[in-house]
Scaffold this motif. Structure first.
Motif, short mmCIF file in Angstrom:
data_model
loop_
_atom_site.label_atom_id
_atom_site.label_comp_id
_atom_site.label_asym_id
_atom_site.label_seq_id
_atom_site.Cartn_x
_atom_site.Cartn_y
_atom_site.Cartn_z
N ILE A 602 0.88 -1.18 0.00
CA ILE A 602 0.00 0.00 0.00
C ILE A 602 0.91 1.22 0.00
O ILE A 602 1.81 1.34 0.83
CB ILE A 602 -0.91 0.01 1.23
CG1 ILE A 602 -1.82 -1.22 1.26
CG2 ILE A 602 -1.76 1.28 1.24
CD1 ILE A 602 -2.63 -1.36 2.54
N THR A 603 0.68 2.13 -0.93
CA THR A 603 1.47 3.36 -1.00
C THR A 603 0.56 4.57 -0.91
O THR A 603 -0.55 4.57 -1.46
CB THR A 603 2.28 3.44 -2.31
OG1 THR A 603 1.37 3.38 -3.41
CG2 THR A 603 3.27 2.29 -2.39
N MET A 604 1.04 5.59 -0.23
CA MET A 604 0.29 6.85 -0.11
C MET A 604 1.19 7.99 -0.56
O MET A 604 2.29 8.19 -0.01
CB MET A 604 -0.17 7.08 1.33
CG MET A 604 -0.99 8.33 1.51
SD MET A 604 -1.65 8.46 3.20
CE MET A 604 -2.65 9.94 3.04
N GLU A 620 -3.31 16.92 -2.72
CA GLU A 620 -3.74 15.71 -3.42
C GLU A 620 -3.13 14.49 -2.73
O GLU A 620 -1.91 14.39 -2.60
CB GLU A 620 -3.31 15.75 -4.88
CG GLU A 620 -3.72 14.52 -5.68
CD GLU A 620 -3.17 14.54 -7.09
OE1 GLU A 620 -3.90 14.95 -8.00
OE2 GLU A 620 -1.99 14.16 -7.26
N SER A 621 -4.00 13.56 -2.31
CA SER A 621 -3.55 12.34 -1.64
C SER A 621 -3.98 11.14 -2.48
O SER A 621 -5.16 11.00 -2.82
CB SER A 621 -4.18 12.22 -0.24
OG SER A 621 -3.91 13.39 0.51
N THR A 622 -3.01 10.30 -2.83
CA THR A 622 -3.29 9.11 -3.65
C THR A 622 -2.93 7.87 -2.86
O THR A 622 -1.77 7.69 -2.46
CB THR A 622 -2.50 9.15 -4.96
OG1 THR A 622 -2.81 10.35 -5.68
CG2 THR A 622 -2.85 7.94 -5.83
N ILE A 674 -13.13 13.23 -5.07
CA ILE A 674 -12.56 11.90 -4.86
C ILE A 674 -12.78 11.08 -6.11
O ILE A 674 -13.85 11.15 -6.73
CB ILE A 674 -13.17 11.20 -3.62
CG1 ILE A 674 -12.53 9.83 -3.42
CG2 ILE A 674 -14.68 11.10 -3.73
CD1 ILE A 674 -12.90 9.17 -2.10
N ASP A 675 -11.75 10.33 -6.51
CA ASP A 675 -11.82 9.51 -7.72
C ASP A 675 -11.29 8.12 -7.38
O ASP A 675 -10.26 7.98 -6.70
CB ASP A 675 -10.99 10.15 -8.83
CG ASP A 675 -10.98 9.30 -10.09
OD1 ASP A 675 -12.05 9.11 -10.68
OD2 ASP A 675 -9.89 8.82 -10.46
N VAL A 686 -7.16 5.30 -5.12
CA VAL A 686 -8.11 6.33 -4.67
C VAL A 686 -7.37 7.66 -4.59
O VAL A 686 -6.33 7.77 -3.93
CB VAL A 686 -8.70 5.98 -3.29
CG1 VAL A 686 -9.69 7.05 -2.86
CG2 VAL A 686 -9.35 4.61 -3.31
N THR A 687 -7.90 8.69 -5.25
CA THR A 687 -7.29 10.02 -5.26
C THR A 687 -8.25 11.02 -4.65
O THR A 687 -9.39 11.16 -5.11
CB THR A 687 -6.94 10.45 -6.70
OG1 THR A 687 -6.07 9.48 -7.28
CG2 THR A 687 -6.23 11.81 -6.69
#
Length: 841
Positions: A602-604, A620-622, A674-675, A686-687
């Motif tokens: 899992i990467t953020m 922006e957080s992905t 949110i996308d 999830v962005t």
């Protein structure tokens, strides 16, 4: 929550089923309150016994409660249907009910006050948990549409046949023309040759009474009674109630120089373009004609012409068919003027009528009926009516419905045709009616579409709720089964420390899941009810991320999952709602952990983008994982409440399907986006983009002290007043706190709490642990009384220790004067941390 679950009955068998407790969930349909749509359920049995009714349906029928409605109808919905409509209702829906039957019917409901409303009822027959057939109905109030349509029909029927005009007219000239507004009895205009002695004199008056008095005084005494009968204000008020001819007469009038002249006066009533009543007076000096019988024939023809003038004519004419000539009057802004027409009739027909029409077939029909050759074939006494749409006389250039009536006469061996063109009120109203019917048809289609959507949404909500209840029942019973099972095992293995510790850890894990589950349900309830608001404070986004990552530290080790964070953020201190940001990332990362198998990643990634203006930035957080992913079909429903692509039975993952729904609601509340992108077997990305105001370091203050430590010895000898009515909660709290050498006194309710405080010496109690829901006096009321005490007791720290855990509850606690809020079930470290802060002050 538990009592609600217990009321759910398991529904067996095929087809759609509804449980008795489903009615508690029908509030999903209340989203349609603003549309005057109600929902109703009835058993498919004699009299239609009531099964379910929502608040909006009760409101439409004038009732406050279901009990009131049931009492009024004896529990039978048939008694609420207008009696005359009951046979038609049963004829439409039938009495041989079957599961899956659908219907669409319009009828009247009786309201509480005895009046009626029209409803369109769309519904479907389903089966409830006990196997009984139930009609689930969605009803829309369409009373306004029915009333409006009825008014239009009545108006159309009331239109009189004013299009028929009297048959004859002849050439005439007038000395002057005068019109009076009957509302004000003042002149609208005087036209014609007012230099004539009488006209010039009368034009100096503005009020009709003055004209009448002067005219009456000048009239020869032999004709005064006739003048009064025709021209007095009182008689005119009676005579001119309907548009048309009022009367014609001749009078001998004395002029200014003493001469006496014969005047013909023709009076008729009409309406202005605004519908105001008018009286028209036409004056003609007939002294030179009075003794000439030949000319008096023409005068009588003039009277026929005047009597036959429609009050709202557009044009009228006398056509000499033998000579092919015509004399025409036209109306311009309520003024009537004579036009000498040079054009021959066929030329006039083409230029002034046919060229201004829009309907090709109509043009051909008018030409075939009204060309000069055809007109000459008609005989005296014949009447021809032409109906068409034309711009003739139209001030705005728009086509309007007109009617021209031609009447044929013969006088002195000469053939004439009179024509009157008026607005065709029948066609005008038919056109308006057709337009209104079309509008109502479109509205009906729209309303029916709304009803169908409402029914579809109701069915979808019911299905979603049923799925939710199934998943919720499973996801609650699974950890509860672990708690109950491991508790029994713990009792049997108390002497085996290793097993006992293992059972306790598993009980703790199951309890943590149950608490998380309940928090999500409460969070969703707060968002859906609109109670949630933004509470922006200054924070360091690094602190927020660290606290989120700490939650998953154990998960990383247990599942051997790699969790990486990559930050490209310049400004870390921002103004934002810390609780909601933490909630967003907790839900997203928790989903990633749930659906990523052991050994996954899992990467953020965090990026700072330009904001909408100076001092603002978009963060922006992905979050990307290598989990099982989602299908394209499910992505369209990923934010819907209670939606899960796989049940926990299939995926072996606990959850209720509301986490992403909560995330979407919170992101929308904060004005962000949110996308979600995902493919089965490839993972999910999830962005989230949120804009925040950038704050300075020196603005941060003390609100985010980080990692401060306290000496637990500071608790020794501190006296706490525990206000708690539940004996089990009292026992748990005392057992936890006595390890840290607190002195604890207990108040059984809010009344006892305030009594103990009022009787104590100032400084006796160091802090109060206050429950909220207590008999006699709740925690809010008790705190307000304590804050009103006259000495230092008013400043004793009060800590809300309650199961009321929503943000609204926290605000209410602070508004009541409490200093801190700890939600039950509490963690020991959390409670000790709050106590340390309270006692430090």
């Amino acid at each position: 929550m538990d009592s609600y679950i217990k009321n759910v009955k398991k529904c067996e068998g095929g087809g759609r089923t509804y449980c008795a407790s489903d009615c508690n969930g029908m509030d999903f349909i209340e989203n349609y309150d603003a549309m005057r749509i109600g929902t109703l359920g009835v058993y498919c049995e004699e009299g239609l016994p009531l099964y379910y009714v929502n608040h909006n349906m009760l409101k439409m029928l004038g009732y406050e409660t279901r009990d009131e409605f049931e009492s009024s109808t004896s529990g039978l919905v048939e008694n609420a249907v207008f009696p005359e409509d009951i046979p038609a209702l049963y004829e439409e829906i039938g009495v041989d009910y079957y599961e899956g039957q659908k219907y669409d019917v319009t009828y009247r409901f009786l309201k509480k006050d005895g009046s009626c409303i029209y409803v369109i009822d769309k519904g479907e027959v389903v089966r409830d948990a006990d196997g009984r057939l139930v009609m689930m109905c969605v009803c829309m109030d369409v009373t306004n549409i029915y009333e409006k349509n009825r008014n239009i029909q009545n108006e159309l029927r009331s239109i009189s046949a004013r299009e028929k005009v009297i048959s004859d007219m002849a050439k005439t000239l007038y000395s002057f023309f005068m019109t009076v507004d009957i509302n004000t009895w003042t002149f609208s205009f005087i036209s014609g040759d007012i230099k004539d002695g009488t006209g010039e004199h009368l034009s100096c008056y503005s009020k009709y009474e003055d004209v009448y008095k002067d005219f009456y005084k000048r009239t020869d005494t032999a004709y005064r009674k006739r003048a009064e009968r025709l021209l007095s204000k009182e008689n005119l008020e009676i005579s001119c109630r309907k548009p048309g001819n009022v009367g014609t007469d001749e009078f001998l009038i004395r002029m200014n120089d003493g001469r006496k002249e014969w005047y013909e006066i023709n009076v008729f009533s009409g309406r202005s373009s605004k519908g105001d009543p008018l009286i028209h007076f036409l004056f003609r000096n007939v002294s030179n004609l009075h003794d000439n019988e030949e000319l008096r024939k023409t005068l009588r023809a003039n009277k026929i012409f005047l009597n036959s003038m429609p009050p709202d004519f557009v044009t009228c004419a006398l056509i000499n068919l033998d000579e092919d000539s015509q004399i025409r009057l036209i109306r311009e802004n309520e003024k009537i003027r004579e036009v000498h027409v040079i054009d021959k009739w066929d030329e006039y027909l083409e230029k002034e009528i046919l060229s201004k029409m829009k309907d090709v077939e109509g043009i051909e029909g008018i030409h075939s009926k009204a060309n000069l050759e055809r007109l000459r074939q008609y005989k005296a006494g014949d009447t021809v009516t032409l109906e068409y749409f034309s711009t003739t006389g139209s001030s705005d250039g728009k086509h309007r419905p007109l009617m021209t009536v031609l009447n044929f006469i013969e006088q002195d061996d000469v053939s004439y045709a009179t024509t009157f063109t008026t607005v065709n009120t029948r066609l005008e109203y038919e056109e308006k009616l057709n337009m209104e019917i079309e509008r109502l048809r479109r509205l009906d289609e729209e309303q029916r579409a709304i009803l169908e959507k409402a029914l579809e949404d109701a069915e979808k909500a019911s299905r979603a709720k049923s799925d939710f209840l199934f998943n919720m029942s499973h996801d609650i019973r699974t950890p509860m089964n672990a708690v109950v099972g491991y508790t029994e095992l713990l009792q049997k293995n108390l002497d085996n420390r290793e097993k006992a510790e293992d059972y306790i850890e598993k009980i703790k894990d199951s309890s943590d899941f149950l608490l998380s589950f309940i928090n999500n349900i409460l969070e969703l309830a707060g968002i859906e009810s609109g109670r949630e608001t933004l509470n922006e404070t200054m924070l360091d986004e690094r602190d927020v991320l660290e606290s989120v990552m700490n939650v998953f530290e154990a998960h990383v080790k247990n599942k051997n999952i790699s969790l990486e964070i990559d930050s490209e953020v310049e400004h870390h201190i921002i103004m934002a709602d810390e609780t909601k940001i933490r909630e967003i990332f907790l839900n997203i990362i928790e989903n990633a952990f749930k659906y990523t198998p052991a050994g996954g990643r899992i990467t953020m990634k965090l990026r700072e983008l330009p904001g909408s203006g100076p001092g603002y930035a978009v963060f922006e957080s992905t979050i990307e994982d290598t989990g099982i992913g989602m299908s394209e079909e499910f992505l369209s429903r990923v934010f819907d409440a209670f939606e899960r692509e796989r049940s926990s039975t299939d995926s072996k993952v606990k959850g209720t399907g509301i986490g992403m729904h909560i995330v979407k609601k919170l992101v929308d509340m904060m004005g962000g986006t949110i996308d979600v992108k995902s493919k089965p077997g490839e993972g999910t990305k999830v962005t989230v983009r949120l804009e925040h105001r950038i704050a300075e370091y020196n603005e941060k203050g003390e609100s985010h002290e980080k990692g401060w430590e306290y000496d637990k010895s500071c608790f020794r000898g501190k006296r706490l007043l525990l206000a708690e009515d539940n004996e089990l909660n009292v026992e748990i709290a005392i057992e936890f706190l006595k390890e840290y050498d607190f002195l604890i006194e207990r108040a059984a309710d809010g009344v006892q709490c305030t009594d103990m405080m009022s009787k104590s010496e100032p400084g006796y109690y160091d802090a109060i642990l206050m429950d909220i829901q207590m008999p006699g006096r709740n925690g809010y009321e008790a705190t307000k009384i304590i804050r009103g005490m006259p000495d230092s007791r008013a400043k004793v720290p009060v800590i809300a220790m309650t199961a009321n855990a929503l943000e609204e509850d926290v605000r209410n606690a602070f508004d009541a004067g409490m200093d801190y809020h700890v939600a039950k079930p509490f963690k020991t470290d959390m409670l000790l941390d709050v106590l340390a802060k309270a006692l430090k002050k």
